[in-house]
Design an enzyme around this catalytic site. Structure first.
Site, PDB file in Angstrom:
ATOM      1  N   HIS A 138       0.826  -1.203   0.000  1.00  0.00           N
ATOM      2  CA  HIS A 138       0.000   0.000   0.000  1.00  0.00           C
ATOM      3  C   HIS A 138       0.866   1.261   0.000  1.00  0.00           C
ATOM      4  O   HIS A 138       1.802   1.370   0.795  1.00  0.00           O
ATOM      5  CB  HIS A 138      -0.882  -0.032   1.250  1.00  0.00           C
ATOM      6  CG  HIS A 138      -1.901   1.045   1.341  1.00  0.00           C
ATOM      7  ND1 HIS A 138      -2.078   1.806   2.467  1.00  0.00           N
ATOM      8  CD2 HIS A 138      -2.816   1.494   0.442  1.00  0.00           C
ATOM      9  CE1 HIS A 138      -3.064   2.660   2.274  1.00  0.00           C
ATOM     10  NE2 HIS A 138      -3.529   2.496   1.049  1.00  0.00           N
ATOM     11  N   ASP A 145      -1.141   6.456  -5.148  1.00  0.00           N
ATOM     12  CA  ASP A 145      -2.177   7.457  -5.420  1.00  0.00           C
ATOM     13  C   ASP A 145      -1.649   8.511  -6.386  1.00  0.00           C
ATOM     14  O   ASP A 145      -0.530   9.006  -6.223  1.00  0.00           O
ATOM     15  CB  ASP A 145      -2.581   8.147  -4.113  1.00  0.00           C
ATOM     16  CG  ASP A 145      -2.924   7.134  -3.026  1.00  0.00           C
ATOM     17  OD1 ASP A 145      -3.904   6.405  -3.202  1.00  0.00           O
ATOM     18  OD2 ASP A 145      -2.179   7.072  -2.017  1.00  0.00           O
ATOM     19  N   HIS A 193      -1.183  11.636  -1.954  1.00  0.00           N
ATOM     20  CA  HIS A 193      -2.436  11.170  -1.370  1.00  0.00           C
ATOM     21  C   HIS A 193      -3.363  12.326  -1.033  1.00  0.00           C
ATOM     22  O   HIS A 193      -4.562  12.271  -1.299  1.00  0.00           O
ATOM     23  CB  HIS A 193      -2.153  10.338  -0.117  1.00  0.00           C
ATOM     24  CG  HIS A 193      -3.383   9.776   0.514  1.00  0.00           C
ATOM     25  ND1 HIS A 193      -4.170  10.484   1.391  1.00  0.00           N
ATOM     26  CD2 HIS A 193      -3.979   8.561   0.378  1.00  0.00           C
ATOM     27  CE1 HIS A 193      -5.186   9.732   1.770  1.00  0.00           C
ATOM     28  NE2 HIS A 193      -5.098   8.571   1.171  1.00  0.00           N
ATOM     29  N   GLU A 198      -4.126   4.068  -8.166  1.00  0.00           N
ATOM     30  CA  GLU A 198      -5.350   4.696  -7.653  1.00  0.00           C
ATOM     31  C   GLU A 198      -5.419   6.127  -8.160  1.00  0.00           C
ATOM     32  O   GLU A 198      -4.597   6.978  -7.800  1.00  0.00           O
ATOM     33  CB  GLU A 198      -5.420   4.677  -6.118  1.00  0.00           C
ATOM     34  CG  GLU A 198      -6.783   5.219  -5.687  1.00  0.00           C
ATOM     35  CD  GLU A 198      -6.964   5.478  -4.215  1.00  0.00           C
ATOM     36  OE1 GLU A 198      -6.262   4.884  -3.375  1.00  0.00           O
ATOM     37  OE2 GLU A 198      -7.841   6.314  -3.911  1.00  0.00           O
TER      38      GLU A 198
HETATM   39  O1  G3P Z   1      -6.627   1.797  -2.986  1.00  0.00           O
HETATM   40  C1  G3P Z   1      -6.926   1.430  -1.703  1.00  0.00           C
HETATM   41  C2  G3P Z   1      -6.578   2.480  -0.685  1.00  0.00           C
HETATM   42  O2  G3P Z   1      -5.362   3.053  -1.002  1.00  0.00           O
HETATM   43  C3  G3P Z   1      -7.635   3.520  -0.565  1.00  0.00           C
HETATM   44  O3  G3P Z   1      -7.420   4.396   0.498  1.00  0.00           O
HETATM   45  O4  G3P Z   1      -6.803   6.576   1.380  1.00  0.00           O
HETATM   46  O5  G3P Z   1      -5.133   4.773   1.342  1.00  0.00           O
HETATM   47  O6  G3P Z   1      -5.829   5.853  -0.773  1.00  0.00           O
HETATM   48  P1  G3P Z   1      -6.237   5.443   0.618  1.00  0.00           P
HETATM   49 MG    MG Z   2      -4.677   4.678  -2.211  1.00  0.00          MG
END
Ligand code: G3P
Ligand code: MG
Length: 245
Positions: free
Chosen positions: A10, A39, A52, A114
């Site tokens: 992540h 992101d 992000h 993302e």
């Molecule tokens: O893509 C899954 C996750 O990354 C979504 O939440 O806020 O970590 O981008 P966030």
């Molecule tokens: Mg994300």
């Protein structure tokens, strides 16, 4: 059958490195990961960069005002995105999306991109990220998987690059989830494992869609949701969950 990686780092390297940086991708590599989520949003001049938060203050320009949509890429790409995390990452810059795609191609890292538009820039962000991805795609590299909480961004990505698969992100699965996935011609639903139930997981799987969860940080929880039919998850704890778990 889920054709993509099942365990995904992540924001690059989970919580073991400053999120959404090349150092994070390298950290993932060091832990044996070959699959990453990150992101992407657009600078004021329309360049996709890894970030992000739309506003500065947490990971860049700590405590300062300003944001990504009102700053040109040349300035964003010079910003320190490492010092908020620790002294050892001082000087780690905000990476451009193109730079990260090239890094991942070079190291055989699969990407869950993302698309995270600054509010108001949904369609533009989806279109531009898709265009840039198409332009950088090489014959021997795997296509990424796009995902977004923004229906409009994913729709724009679909119109620009229908060949790049899409996953629709919902923090909580809403009653109209199936209709949204159908309209987007999506391959998967991505959702927060905290709100998932075995019944909902079964509905998604029975409808023929992939199911990806974020952010799963223990082996016990990963095994539990897998037993419900979840295909893949991203994790912050790349030191606790092996990439082949
Ligand atoms: O893509 C899954 C996750 O990354 C979504 O939440 O806020 O970590 O981008 P966030
Ligand atoms: Mg994300």
């Amino acid at each position: 059958m889920w054709p993509y990686p099942k365990v995904i780092a992540h924001r690059g390297g989970g919580t073991l490195a400053p999120e959404n940086t090349i150092a994070a991708m390298q950290c993932g590599l060091d832990f044996g990961y070959r699959a990453v989520e990150f992101d992407v949003m657009l600078s004021m001049d329309g360049v996709p960069v890894l970030m992000h938060d739309p506003l500065f203050g947490r990971t860049v320009r700590i405590g300062e005002a300003g944001g990504v949509a009102t700053t040109n890429a040349a300035e964003l790409l010079q910003m320190d995105a490492g010092s908020w995390y620790s002294e050892s990452f001082i000087g780690e810059k905000v990476p451009g999306y193109a730079q990260v795609v090239q890094f991942c191609q070079q190291h055989g890292i699969w990407m869950n991109v993302e698309i995270k538009p600054v509010p108001g820039y949904e369609t533009q962000t989806g279109r531009v990220v898709a265009q840039v991805t198409q332009a950088l795609q090489t014959p021997d590299a795997r296509l990424p998987l796009f995902s977004s909480f923004s229906f409009d961004a994913l729709m724009a990505a679909q119109q620009q690059a229908p060949e790049i698969p899409r996953g629709y992100l919902l923090d909580e699965i809403t009653p109209d989830w199936l209709s949204s996935l159908q309209q987007l011609d999506a391959v998967a639903l991505h959702t927060n494992h905290k709100h998932l139930t075995p019944e909902l997981a079964q509905q998604v799987k029975q409808a023929g869609y992939g199911l990806l969860c974020y952010t799963v940080n223990t082996q016990e929880r990963a095994a539990e949701i897998r037993s419900w039919g979840v295909d893949a998850f991203c994790t912050d704890k790349i030191n606790l969950i092996a990439p082949d778990f």
